[in-house]
Design a protein around this motif. Structure first.
Motif, short mmCIF file in Angstrom:
data_model
loop_
_atom_site.label_atom_id
_atom_site.label_comp_id
_atom_site.label_asym_id
_atom_site.label_seq_id
_atom_site.Cartn_x
_atom_site.Cartn_y
_atom_site.Cartn_z
N TRP A 76 0.84 -1.19 0.00
CA TRP A 76 0.00 0.00 0.00
C TRP A 76 0.88 1.24 0.00
N LEU A 77 0.42 2.30 -0.64
CA LEU A 77 1.17 3.55 -0.73
C LEU A 77 0.33 4.72 -0.20
N SER A 78 1.05 5.74 0.31
CA SER A 78 0.39 6.95 0.79
C SER A 78 1.34 8.13 0.67
N ASP A 79 0.76 9.33 0.85
CA ASP A 79 1.56 10.55 0.98
C ASP A 79 1.16 11.18 2.30
N ASP A 80 1.41 12.47 2.46
CA ASP A 80 1.10 13.11 3.73
C ASP A 80 -0.39 13.23 4.02
N SER A 81 -1.22 12.88 3.04
CA SER A 81 -2.67 12.90 3.26
C SER A 81 -3.12 11.75 4.19
N LYS A 82 -2.27 10.78 4.36
CA LYS A 82 -2.55 9.59 5.18
C LYS A 82 -3.62 8.69 4.57
N LYS A 83 -3.92 8.89 3.30
CA LYS A 83 -4.84 8.01 2.61
C LYS A 83 -4.04 6.93 1.89
N TRP A 84 -4.48 5.68 2.05
CA TRP A 84 -3.72 4.55 1.53
C TRP A 84 -4.37 3.97 0.27
N PHE A 85 -3.51 3.67 -0.72
CA PHE A 85 -3.96 3.12 -2.00
C PHE A 85 -3.20 1.84 -2.30
N PRO A 86 -3.91 0.82 -2.81
CA PRO A 86 -3.21 -0.41 -3.22
C PRO A 86 -2.15 -0.09 -4.26
N ALA A 87 -0.99 -0.75 -4.14
CA ALA A 87 0.14 -0.47 -5.04
C ALA A 87 0.27 -1.54 -6.10
N ASP A 88 0.73 -1.11 -7.26
CA ASP A 88 1.18 -2.05 -8.29
C ASP A 88 2.64 -2.36 -8.00
N ALA A 89 2.97 -3.63 -7.89
CA ALA A 89 4.32 -4.03 -7.48
C ALA A 89 4.97 -4.92 -8.53
N GLY B 51 -3.39 6.22 -7.82
CA GLY B 51 -4.07 7.10 -6.87
C GLY B 51 -3.23 8.24 -6.36
N LEU B 52 -1.91 8.20 -6.58
CA LEU B 52 -1.02 9.23 -6.04
C LEU B 52 -0.02 9.69 -7.10
N GLU B 53 0.22 10.99 -7.14
CA GLU B 53 1.23 11.51 -8.06
C GLU B 53 2.63 11.28 -7.51
N LYS B 54 2.77 11.53 -6.20
CA LYS B 54 4.09 11.38 -5.58
C LYS B 54 3.95 10.56 -4.29
N PRO B 55 3.94 9.27 -4.39
CA PRO B 55 3.86 8.44 -3.17
C PRO B 55 5.10 8.64 -2.30
N LEU B 56 4.89 8.59 -1.00
CA LEU B 56 5.98 8.81 -0.04
C LEU B 56 6.22 7.63 0.89
N TYR B 57 5.17 6.91 1.22
CA TYR B 57 5.27 5.91 2.27
C TYR B 57 4.70 4.56 1.81
N VAL B 58 5.21 3.51 2.45
CA VAL B 58 4.80 2.15 2.11
C VAL B 58 4.36 1.41 3.37
N ARG B 59 3.31 0.63 3.23
CA ARG B 59 2.98 -0.38 4.23
C ARG B 59 2.84 -1.71 3.50
N TYR B 60 3.49 -2.74 4.08
CA TYR B 60 3.43 -4.07 3.47
C TYR B 60 2.86 -5.08 4.46
N ALA B 61 1.86 -5.82 4.01
CA ALA B 61 1.23 -6.88 4.82
C ALA B 61 0.78 -6.33 6.16
N PHE B 62 0.29 -5.10 6.15
CA PHE B 62 -0.04 -4.42 7.39
C PHE B 62 -1.55 -4.43 7.63
N THR B 63 -2.13 -5.62 7.56
CA THR B 63 -3.53 -5.82 7.91
C THR B 63 -3.63 -7.04 8.82
N GLY B 64 -4.84 -7.27 9.34
CA GLY B 64 -5.00 -8.38 10.28
C GLY B 64 -4.69 -9.72 9.65
#
Length: 517
Positions: free
Chosen positions: A454-467, A480-493
């Motif tokens: 998942w990717l996000s920027d400072d908006s804290k909204k997360w979008f599924p990533a193409d990997a 969903g993002l022009e300039k992604p900044l952050y990544v979360r991986y496998a970060f769900t229950g």
């Protein structure tokens, strides 16, 4: 005059007699039976390649001598009636041998038979460590081909003060724990030495249940819990009544005992110190997932670290145990909590698929903090578990991965025992590049694109990533993002993951943002 003399003589005799009786009572009170700690029994396994503490009690001033193999040590019992010797380090040995412990008073001799030398591990935690072998067919099927595994099961009980002994026996067979047995099975096959498992676990127990009172000095919320416990007369009286009452305990009483703080440690862990061992396997954390920040007012049994404080608490716990065992090299292997679908209602997002929900992902992040300490490992279970079952049966991979970690970290086998671990992140135009350690032959198990990014920027909204995989890296982008900044991986229950390395070990979950939950 004779009458008076007779009375005086009688009084003197009575006084002397009373003094004699009083002295005899004191002598009887002080007399200490010659004995060993409760772990030193027939069929035991001694730890190889390190000094071996042997200890017990006897009359003060007694000389105690311990003989085993080519090692012989003597000591004088101290004024408290305690004694201890350290036998010289021994090589692993399958040969059944006898230990003799002698006392200089009355020439008492204790003989312990059928002793072998190999690798000893303590296995502890709550119900997923306690789950029996019979409940997991794949692990039960290992029994016919298992050998040279012995176990000591600590009886489940509690105590208000740290105990010096515990109830249990060494048996020449596997432990009745699916995780502990499968770990011992694969470790024994790989190391080719006897393996001893000391199993001390109890369902529903929090980490605070296994913490000594002295940790109130280093863990603030634990001090609060113990202050509350000390002031709670009703709870203490109920515990005392249960312990003194009819056995076996009623289920509600059993649950009440195991959900307390500190008193499991006193009865089920403290008596093991300082038995020589390679380390401790810890499969616990479910109880501490009942809140994010910890210490909710209700229910009472949820008053613990919560998920966010667990990481620092776990590190302090490891450091305390190492100090107690006087062994900075004592290895701790933590079993990461596997996939599970429960979402706390404390967050704004209760979507099971969202990386922003208050799920077990936060507990896994806390558990991984133990790697900040040396001589620690975490078994990655992100590809295991069940969305609705807190007691999943896929325990066989856990045993295999534990054995592999032990072989690598403790026995220096040089085999790969970790899946890909996040190393660093770089920005390239509108993509993010993720670099990993332990990423040789990076691939997916199903040949499809990597999932659960998942990717996000400072908006804290997360979008599924193409990997996409490129060498030892993952290239991430999203529409969903022009300039992604952050990544979360496998970060769900209960994430669906497929990213592995060349030995099919899954990538560890991670996040690169610092957003507060």
């Amino acid at each position: 005059m004779k009458k008076y003399s007779f009375c005086i003589s009688l009084i003197i005799c009575l006084l002397v007699g009373n003094v004699s009786v009083s002295l005899n009572k004191k002598e009887n009170k002080k007399r200490i039976e010659f004995q060993l700690n409760s772990l030193f029994k027939d069929h035991m396994v001694l730890q190889r390649d390190m000094p071996i503490p042997i200890w017990g009690k006897a009359e003060a001033g007694t000389t105690v001598t311990v003989k085993f193999a080519n090692s012989e040590k003597s000591t004088v019992v101290d004024s408290n009636g305690k004694w201890r010797v350290n036998l010289d380090a021994l090589n692993a040995n399958f040969e059944s041998r006898t230990m003799l412990i002698t006392s200089s008073i009355n020439k008492d001799v204790i003989k312990i038979s059928d002793i072998v030398v190999g690798d000893v591990w303590i296995c502890s935690g709550q119900s997923n460590m306690q789950m029996g072998v019979g409940g997991v067919p794949e692990i039960k099927a290992l029994i016919p081909t298992s050998s040279n595994i012995r176990s000591f099961k600590v009886k489940n009980t509690v105590a208000f003060q740290p105990q010096e002994t515990c109830d249990g026996e060494w048996v020449n067979e596997h432990p009745n724990s699916a995780v502990a047995f499968s770990f011992a099975y694969f470790l024994q096959k790989s190391a080719n030495v006897p393996v001893g498992i000391i199993l001390t676990s109890w369902g529903s127990s929090s980490i605070e249940a296994w913490m000594p009172r002295e940790m109130t000095k280093t863990v603030p919320h634990f001090k609060t819990m113990m202050d509350e416990f000390d002031a709670d007369t009703n709870t203490k009286n109920r515990i005392k009544t249960i312990l003194e009452g009819v056995k076996p305990w009623a289920r509600k009483d059993d649950i009440f005992l195991r959900r307390q703080s500190n008193i499991l440690y006193n009865a089920m862990m403290h008596p093991l110190i300082p038995y020589a061992c390679s380390g401790l396997v810890w499969y616990q954390g479910e109880r501490n997932t009942q809140s994010m920040h910890g210490m909710p007012k209700k229910p009472w049994f949820s008053r613990n670290s919560g998920m966010l404080k667990y990481g620092e608490t776990l590190k302090e716990w490891v450091k305390n145990y190492r100090k107690s065992w006087n062994n900075d090299d004592m290895h701790f292997m933590v079993v990461m909590l596997p996939g599970y679908g429960k979402i706390l209602d404390s967050g704004t997002d209760i979507n099971l698929e969202s990386p922003d929900s208050h799920s077990w992902a936060w507990m896994r992040e806390s558990q991984l903090k133990v790697l900040e300490l040396p001589n620690t490992s975490v078994v990655n279970t992100i590809d295991l578990g069940h969305v609705k079952n807190i007691h999943p049966k896929d325990k066989l991979p856990i045993g295999k991965r534990l054995a592999s970690l032990a072989m690598n970290a403790v026995l220096k086998s040089g085999t790969e025992s970790y899946g890909p671990i996040f190393k660093k992140i770089k920005t390239k135009k509108n993509t993010l590049v993720i670099y990993f350690d332990h990423a040789k032959e990076l691939k997916t198990k199903d040949g499809k694109a990597p999932k659960a990014f998942w990717l996000s920027d400072d908006s804290k909204k997360w979008f599924p990533a193409d990997a996409k995989i490129k060498g030892k890296t993952i290239i991430l982008s999203t529409s969903g993002l022009e300039k992604p900044l952050y990544v979360r991986y496998a970060f769900t229950g209960k994430p669906t993951v497929n990213l592995v390395n060349g030995v099919d070990l899954p990538a560890y979950p991670f996040r690169t943002d610092t957003f507060k939950p």
